[in-house]
Design an enzyme around this catalytic site. Structure first.
Site, PDB file in Angstrom:
ATOM      1  N   ARG A 155      54.919  48.107  30.906  1.00  0.00           N
ATOM      2  CA  ARG A 155      55.428  49.407  30.467  1.00  0.00           C
ATOM      3  C   ARG A 155      56.626  49.856  31.299  1.00  0.00           C
ATOM      4  O   ARG A 155      57.356  50.760  30.894  1.00  0.00           O
ATOM      5  CB  ARG A 155      54.319  50.455  30.517  1.00  0.00           C
ATOM      6  CG  ARG A 155      53.831  50.786  31.915  1.00  0.00           C
ATOM      7  CD  ARG A 155      52.598  51.687  31.880  1.00  0.00           C
ATOM      8  NE  ARG A 155      52.832  52.902  31.128  1.00  0.00           N
ATOM      9  CZ  ARG A 155      53.430  53.982  31.628  1.00  0.00           C
ATOM     10  NH1 ARG A 155      53.872  53.972  32.867  1.00  0.00           N
ATOM     11  NH2 ARG A 155      53.597  55.056  30.893  1.00  0.00           N
ATOM     12  N   ASP A 176      55.790  59.535  35.604  1.00  0.00           N
ATOM     13  CA  ASP A 176      54.347  59.331  35.620  1.00  0.00           C
ATOM     14  C   ASP A 176      53.743  59.705  36.967  1.00  0.00           C
ATOM     15  O   ASP A 176      54.405  59.661  37.999  1.00  0.00           O
ATOM     16  CB  ASP A 176      54.016  57.857  35.350  1.00  0.00           C
ATOM     17  CG  ASP A 176      54.165  57.501  33.887  1.00  0.00           C
ATOM     18  OD1 ASP A 176      54.130  58.416  33.057  1.00  0.00           O
ATOM     19  OD2 ASP A 176      54.318  56.303  33.593  1.00  0.00           O
ATOM     20  N   PRO A 196      38.413  40.853  44.454  1.00  0.00           N
ATOM     21  CA  PRO A 196      37.996  42.092  45.110  1.00  0.00           C
ATOM     22  C   PRO A 196      38.411  42.157  46.581  1.00  0.00           C
ATOM     23  O   PRO A 196      38.384  43.232  47.179  1.00  0.00           O
ATOM     24  CB  PRO A 196      36.471  42.090  44.959  1.00  0.00           C
ATOM     25  CG  PRO A 196      36.105  40.675  44.689  1.00  0.00           C
ATOM     26  CD  PRO A 196      37.261  40.079  43.961  1.00  0.00           C
ATOM     27  N   GLU A 248      30.944  33.145  41.824  1.00  0.00           N
ATOM     28  CA  GLU A 248      30.850  33.735  43.158  1.00  0.00           C
ATOM     29  C   GLU A 248      32.205  33.913  43.826  1.00  0.00           C
ATOM     30  O   GLU A 248      32.406  34.815  44.619  1.00  0.00           O
ATOM     31  CB  GLU A 248      29.955  32.855  44.061  1.00  0.00           C
ATOM     32  CG  GLU A 248      29.716  33.404  45.443  1.00  0.00           C
ATOM     33  CD  GLU A 248      28.953  34.726  45.424  1.00  0.00           C
ATOM     34  OE1 GLU A 248      29.075  35.484  46.402  1.00  0.00           O
ATOM     35  OE2 GLU A 248      28.250  35.001  44.424  1.00  0.00           O
TER      36      GLU A 248
END
Length: 249
Positions: free
Chosen positions: A157, A172, A92, A119
């Protein structure tokens, strides 16, 4: 062929993902190969412990460096030829993942993705092992597995020959820097709603202009932040001013 190795404590999570849809087709076409490794197998000691309490105290457990270092070393020893791998830490705290990052990673020969749990990671993993830290969004997941699946799908992809239509990844949303224009298919009228006439006109120039303008419209309405650094052509600038005027009226 791109080689993708994933280090995870829960390798079973990837079975359905890697054996379905485009990712399965990419493997069958030998565009990509997948290898999911339980790095607990590399942990030392009788109990194969992969985590421990953090020095200095605090909540939660921290992943130990030894199992991950040894797992990466084993992968590198197995594959001695080719470019060095990009070693990606799903975290994160990493850079927010974008289509541009996916396009960058799609040029690599070998990716190693590390999925954390608990953690966090021992800091020495960041300092000495990884080349990239990636976050798929500003929220916290139980582990890095779901994020790794997102990265693998978005990269694979883009590999040559994976999608049936080579233009698909180019058109896209986010690939051009803008959101994609609306799409319509048969029937031409459904529940009283009609397909825009320009799309059934057969005039390809007008169709392309409509798509480009609608792409601008959708980006302005939904992600205006994308327009801040987008290199608009003179025609696009004119369209954008028209669209802004329509919103005010």
């Amino acid at each position: 062929m791109m080689r993708i190795d994933v280090l995870s404590l829960f390798p079973e999570m990837f079975e359905g993902v890697f054996q379905s849809s485009i990712l399965k087709k990419a493997s069958e076409k030998q565009a990509a190969s997948y290898n999911v490794i339980n790095f607990r197998e590399f942990a030392e000691g009788k109990h194969k412990t992969v985590d421990d309490y953090p020095y200095g105290g605090g909540a939660g457990m921290v992943l130990k460096p030894q199992p991950i270092f040894d797992a990466v070393k084993a992968i590198q020893q197995e594959r001695k030829e080719g470019q060095p791998p990009r070693i990606i830490l799903m975290c994160p705290q990493g850079e927010r993942y974008t289509q541009q990052k996916a396009e960058e990673l799609a040029k690599e020969e070998h990716l190693i993705l590390i999925c954390g749990h608990y953690e966090g990671y021992d800091e020495r993993i960041r300092q000495e092992l990884v080349t990239d830290e990636i976050s798929i969004g500003d929220y916290v997941l139980t582990g890095g597995e779901l994020g790794a699946m997102v990265v693998v799908d978005s990269v694979v992809r883009l590999l040559p020959g994976v999608l049936g239509n080579e233009a698909s990844p180019v058109l896209d949303s986010f690939s051009s820097g803008l959101l994609e224009h609306p799409h319509y298919t048969r029937p031409a009228e459904f529940c009283g709603l009609k397909v825009p006439e320009v799309l059934t006109s057969g005039n390809h120039q007008l169709i392309e202009e409509w798509r480009e303008k609608e792409s601008l419209r959708r980006t302005l309405e939904r992600r205006p932040d994308l327009l801040e650094n987008f290199p608009l052509s003179s025609k696009q600038k004119q369209w954008l001013e028209q669209l802004k005027g329509e919103r005010k009226s």
